[in-house]
Design a protein around this motif. Structure first.
Motif, short mmCIF file in Angstrom:
data_model
loop_
_atom_site.label_atom_id
_atom_site.label_comp_id
_atom_site.label_asym_id
_atom_site.label_seq_id
_atom_site.Cartn_x
_atom_site.Cartn_y
_atom_site.Cartn_z
N ASN A 147 19.86 69.24 20.77
CA ASN A 147 20.34 68.29 21.77
C ASN A 147 19.19 67.74 22.61
O ASN A 147 19.41 66.98 23.55
CB ASN A 147 21.39 68.95 22.66
N ASN A 148 17.98 68.13 22.28
CA ASN A 148 16.80 67.65 23.00
C ASN A 148 16.44 66.26 22.45
O ASN A 148 16.05 66.12 21.29
CB ASN A 148 15.66 68.65 22.79
N LYS A 149 16.58 65.26 23.29
CA LYS A 149 16.37 63.88 22.82
C LYS A 149 14.98 63.67 22.24
O LYS A 149 14.77 62.81 21.39
CB LYS A 149 16.62 62.88 23.95
N GLU A 150 14.02 64.46 22.70
CA GLU A 150 12.65 64.30 22.18
C GLU A 150 12.54 64.67 20.70
O GLU A 150 11.64 64.19 20.01
CB GLU A 150 11.68 65.17 22.98
N VAL A 151 13.41 65.54 20.23
CA VAL A 151 13.29 65.92 18.81
C VAL A 151 14.04 64.95 17.90
O VAL A 151 13.78 64.89 16.70
CB VAL A 151 13.74 67.38 18.51
N TRP A 152 14.95 64.17 18.45
CA TRP A 152 15.79 63.31 17.58
C TRP A 152 14.98 62.42 16.64
O TRP A 152 15.28 62.37 15.44
CB TRP A 152 16.76 62.48 18.43
N PRO A 153 13.95 61.74 17.15
CA PRO A 153 13.21 60.85 16.24
C PRO A 153 12.57 61.61 15.08
O PRO A 153 12.41 61.07 13.99
CB PRO A 153 12.11 60.24 17.13
N LYS A 154 12.27 62.86 15.31
CA LYS A 154 11.62 63.65 14.26
C LYS A 154 12.57 63.99 13.12
O LYS A 154 12.16 64.46 12.07
CB LYS A 154 11.02 64.92 14.86
N PHE A 155 13.85 63.79 13.35
CA PHE A 155 14.84 63.98 12.29
C PHE A 155 15.36 62.63 11.78
O PHE A 155 16.26 62.59 10.95
CB PHE A 155 16.02 64.81 12.81
N VAL B 50 29.83 57.58 27.03
CA VAL B 50 28.40 57.79 26.76
C VAL B 50 28.15 58.01 25.28
O VAL B 50 28.86 58.75 24.61
CB VAL B 50 27.82 58.96 27.59
N ASN B 51 27.10 57.39 24.78
CA ASN B 51 26.66 57.54 23.39
C ASN B 51 25.85 58.83 23.27
O ASN B 51 24.66 58.82 22.97
CB ASN B 51 25.73 56.37 23.01
N ASP B 52 26.48 59.93 23.50
CA ASP B 52 25.76 61.21 23.51
C ASP B 52 26.82 62.28 23.26
O ASP B 52 27.75 62.45 24.07
CB ASP B 52 25.09 61.39 24.88
N GLU B 53 26.70 62.99 22.14
CA GLU B 53 27.82 63.83 21.70
C GLU B 53 28.22 64.93 22.68
O GLU B 53 29.37 65.06 23.04
CB GLU B 53 27.51 64.41 20.32
N TRP B 54 27.24 65.74 23.09
CA TRP B 54 27.63 66.85 23.98
C TRP B 54 28.00 66.33 25.37
O TRP B 54 28.92 66.85 26.01
CB TRP B 54 26.52 67.90 24.08
N ALA B 55 27.29 65.31 25.85
CA ALA B 55 27.62 64.77 27.17
C ALA B 55 29.03 64.20 27.16
O ALA B 55 29.81 64.38 28.11
CB ALA B 55 26.61 63.71 27.58
N SER B 56 29.41 63.53 26.08
CA SER B 56 30.74 62.96 25.96
C SER B 56 31.80 64.06 25.87
O SER B 56 32.87 63.97 26.46
CB SER B 56 30.80 62.06 24.73
N PHE B 57 31.46 65.09 25.15
CA PHE B 57 32.35 66.25 25.03
C PHE B 57 32.65 66.79 26.43
O PHE B 57 33.80 67.06 26.78
CB PHE B 57 31.67 67.31 24.16
N PHE B 198 29.38 55.44 17.65
CA PHE B 198 29.82 56.56 18.48
C PHE B 198 31.33 56.45 18.72
O PHE B 198 31.80 56.56 19.84
CB PHE B 198 29.05 56.58 19.81
N CYS B 199 32.07 56.23 17.64
CA CYS B 199 33.52 56.05 17.77
C CYS B 199 34.17 57.29 18.40
O CYS B 199 35.11 57.17 19.16
CB CYS B 199 34.15 55.78 16.42
N LEU B 351 28.16 62.60 11.57
CA LEU B 351 27.99 63.23 12.88
C LEU B 351 26.57 62.94 13.35
O LEU B 351 25.67 62.76 12.54
CB LEU B 351 28.20 64.74 12.79
N GLY B 352 26.38 62.92 14.65
CA GLY B 352 25.03 62.81 15.19
C GLY B 352 24.27 64.12 14.97
O GLY B 352 24.86 65.13 14.58
#
Ligand code: FAD
Ligand code: SF4
Lengths: 181, 522
Positions: A147-155, B50-57, B198-199, B351-352
């Motif tokens: 959930n660390n946004k900094e790692v997202w681009p690396k995936f 929010v376009n953010d899975e855990w934050a939206s949860f 992010f449906c 999934l994200g």
């Protein structure tokens, strides 16, 4: 097809963020700080040795060779703060790490994080999956690390897209290799 | 916007504002009936999602304590999270992907169709497909369902294209980008899909239908509908005549209020609805309200589900664009020669990264797992949804010790797979694995069920009072001014995603309620 380079954090900011100072401690084993002192967590409530062991454990649980230690340390450093407030957590970490180290001493004649080969460290972890510490590190990491946004681009994950107008004009349907398979 | 007095005993009270409650509220208001919806959660505008899975949860999901038991893997992997539903205006239609399928005709009559299946408590629905046809059409037009009413389907995204190529190689005949309730062109004052992807997190553009921002405002515009947020109903009350006359609810601060009512409609989703009925026991209804049959909370269904994720040599970026972007329906037929009754749908799903880590192979760690995660951008994926067998022992009960912050006993969800469910899941994994391998997948991961998104059946409809909780109109067999208006009234689950059917039933129920009220029958 809009293909992403799986790397986004520039080398400079990466180095800037790492104040290695306090961690140049002699107790640090080569597996962590010797070869990669890119993370800057300075632990107050957990010993530096235990902190480094936890980071190694975190990496062995979810090993991604393209992720620096600092991403694992980011999750572990939360434990240091929590251990300051929660004596039982602090006690549990100390006790469980002792168990893990004594198991690895017995089998591989070395403390867990000083064992050089990953398979051997993993072997020790496998024998300790019932440990509350293992469960905690795994559970926290599976959320915290990914959930660390900094790692997202690396995936190759782009995250938020609404502000960019979604993917309507940014490759939602640009796959170009299907006719070749 | 209307505001009704708490002592007004002429209002219809609806508990919950999701697929069932939100649509029923709109329909009753459009018919001129004074209606109050009590919703446990708050209200969000599409821009606030929010376009953010855990934050939206954290923002919209139902996070109150729940416990699990039974042999399903969810009880082991997510013991405190049996289901994934929403607590907010719009209910789970904020999270939902938008797949809107009609039941197949035979799925209304599966007891007749399948015969006696050991261990299953099958019943035929007391309704048939001919009767439902016009309600389905009405629901589709309201929701803007694509592939119906002349509405063009969405273009396929990358995940769909991989899926479609595989479907062709498998020799499947019936596949397309789905009957989604997502605008492909502007419709009903809402814009077309931006392929944001992010449906599940609440569609920020409003292209996806939700009762929260589509149906409810239409009801409110009549001046006949009041939606009270942060109002969690704890108990339904009744008079000496055995008819319900009001509800007790807690507001945000925990202050207790009473709202009087002429009729009460329960639409809290299939875990909360039976919980509320069971918690509304009294001297007259010792087993819980509407429970003389003992069926409240029983026959809990969650669909036979699973997922299949495949890794390819080249990138896919399956998360770009609609979360659910296509369907193969060939396997949804009833064909016992496959070793099980009923059928299933294959529907693409992405999934994200954060949710993929949590759900791909729960509890797994080490290189096998991270090697898959490293190929996240090379993945394609699909969700399997099929008919599961109702079983009397799969049920929602009140926990003996745990209570929520308002002192209401928390629900326990007990579920074990039926043998038929297991056979169907294995078949679906095999077929979907072959589908992806036919287009060159280098690795295929068979992912176990997520916490339940389709919760059904715990107050089921039946032809005879002793077999269920409500009659063919969703009206309680025991208490004639008490209705069940959500997915818990499902007699059986069919292979299809349930929301279109929940909405169609709510529309049909509204007509019945209006007639009963005007003839003073209730
Ligand atoms: C991620 C996800 C994806 C999905 N995708 C699809 C799909 O593509 N197609 C499909 O058909 N279905 C889909 N579903 C399922 C669909 O959302 C549900 O089946 C449907 O919304 C259920 O409707 P309902 O009326 O039974 O309950 P809900 O829509 O869940 O509404 C229940 C409401 O009642 C409120 N409530 C509960 N208890 C109380 C109380 N005591 N007092 C006051 N209020 C209360 C809740 O807060 C909630 O707002 C999906 C679900 C999820 C989570
Ligand atoms: S992909 Fe379409 S439906 Fe989904 S969130 Fe984006 S705009 Fe809404």
């Amino acid at each position: 097809m809009r293909v992403l380079k799986k790397q986004a954090i520039s080398r400079r900011s990466f180095l800037k963020g790492s104040t290695v100072t306090a961690l140049g401690l002699t107790v640090m084993g080569p597996t962590i700080f010797g070869k990669n002192n890119a993370w800057s967590a300075t632990f107050k409530n957990i010993s530096a040795d235990d902190g480094a062991t936890l980071v190694q454990m975190a990496r062995d649980i979810y090993p991604h060779d393209h992720l620096a230690d600092k991403y694992y340390a980011a999750v572990i450093s939360g434990y240091d703060k929590a251990a300051g407030k929660d004596k039982s957590l602090k006690g549990m970490i100390g006790k469980e790490l002792k168990k893990i180290n004594s198991a690895s001493m017995k089998k591989y004649k070395n403390n867990y994080r000083m064992i050089n080969r990953e398979v051997e460290r993993v072997d020790i972890l496998k024998a300790n999956t019932k440990s509350p510490l293992f469960a905690k590190v795994r559970g926290d990491l599976v959320v915290g690390l990914y959930n660390n946004k900094e790692v997202w681009p690396k995936f190759g994950y782009e995250g938020e897209s609404a502000s960019k107008g979604g993917y309507l004009n940014r490759g939602y349907n640009d796959i170009d290799w299907l006719d070749k398979v | 916007m209307a505001k009704f007095s708490k002592s007004d005993n002429s209002v219809a009270v609806i508990i919950g504002s999701g697929a069932g409650g939100g649509v029923l509220g709109m329909e009753l208001a459009l018919k001129g009936i004074k209606t109050v919806i009590l919703e446990a959660g708050g209200r969000h505008n599409p821009q606030d999602f929010v376009n953010d899975e855990w934050a939206s949860f954290g923002q919209i999901s139902w996070l109150d304590k729940r416990t699990t038991s039974g042999d399903w893997r969810v009880a082991r992997d997510f013991s405190g999270l049996p289901s994934w539903i929403v607590k907010a205006v719009g209910g789970s239609t904020l999270h939902w992907a938008g797949a809107s399928l009609r039941f197949q005709p035979h799925e209304w009559k599966v007891k007749t169709e399948y015969g006696n299946i050991k261990g299953a408590s099958l019943e035929d629905w007391p309704i048939d497909h001919k009767e439902m046809d016009k309600w389905y059409t009405k629901a589709e037009n309201h929701m803007g369902t694509l592939g119906t009413g002349g509405r063009e389907r969405l273009p396929g995204n990358n995940n769909y294209k991989v899926f479609e190529a595989g479907a062709k190689r498998m020799g499947y005949k019936d596949f397309h980008t789905g009957n989604m309730s997502i605008n492909s062109k502007p419709y009903d004052g809402r814009i077309a899909c931006q392929q944001i992807g992010f449906c599940f997190q609440g569609c920020k553009s409003g292209a996806k239908w939700s009762s929260g921002y589509v149906s409810i405002p239409k009801g409110e515009a009549t001046g006949k509908l009041e939606v009270r947020t942060h109002a969690q109903v704890l108990k339904i009350e009744h008079g000496k005549d055995g008819k319900v006359n009001g509800v007790v609810y807690a507001d945000k601060k925990g202050t207790i209020h009473k709202q009087r009512a002429r009729i009460v409609c329960v639409a809290g989703n299939s875990i909360e609805s039976p919980r509320l009925l069971l918690n509304s026991e009294s001297n007259m209804f010792k087993n819980g309200l509407a429970n003389s049959s003992g069926q409240v909370g029983r026959n809990y269904m969650r669909h036979m589900t699973a997922s299949t994720y495949a890794i390819f040599e080249r990138p896919v970026y399956f998360y770009r664009g609609t979360t659910m972007a296509g369907i193969v329906t060939d396997e949804s037929r009833n064909d016992p020669s496959r070793g099980f009754v009923g059928g299933y749908e294959l529907e693409t799903l992405a999934l994200g990264l954060p949710f993929m880590a949590a759900f791909l192979d729960p509890g797994q760690w080490g290189r096998e797992f991270t090697a898959s995660m490293d190929q996240y951008d090379h993945m394609a994926g699909l969700w399997i949804v099929g008919e599961d067998m109702p079983q009397a022992s799969n049920r929602v009960t009140l926990h003996k010790k745990f209570k929520d912050k308002f002192g209401m006993p928390t629900p326990n969800v007990h579920f074990s797979d039926h043998e038929n469910d297991i056979k169907m899941r294995n078949h679906a994994w095999k077929q979907s694995t072959a589908l992806y391998e036919s287009v060159g997948a280098t690795k295929v991961i068979q992912t176990p069920p997520y916490p339940s998104t389709h919760n059904l059946g715990t107050n089921r409809m039946s032809a005879k009072a002793r077999d269920g909780v409500v009659n063919k109109h969703g009206q309680s067999w025991d208490v004639k001014n008490l209705f069940i208006s959500d997915g818990s009234q499902f007699t059986t689950g069919a292979a299809e995603n349930p929301t279109l059917t929940i909405v169609a039933l709510a529309m049909r129920q509204a007509e019945y309620i209006a007639k009963q009220m005007s003839s003073k029958a209730i």
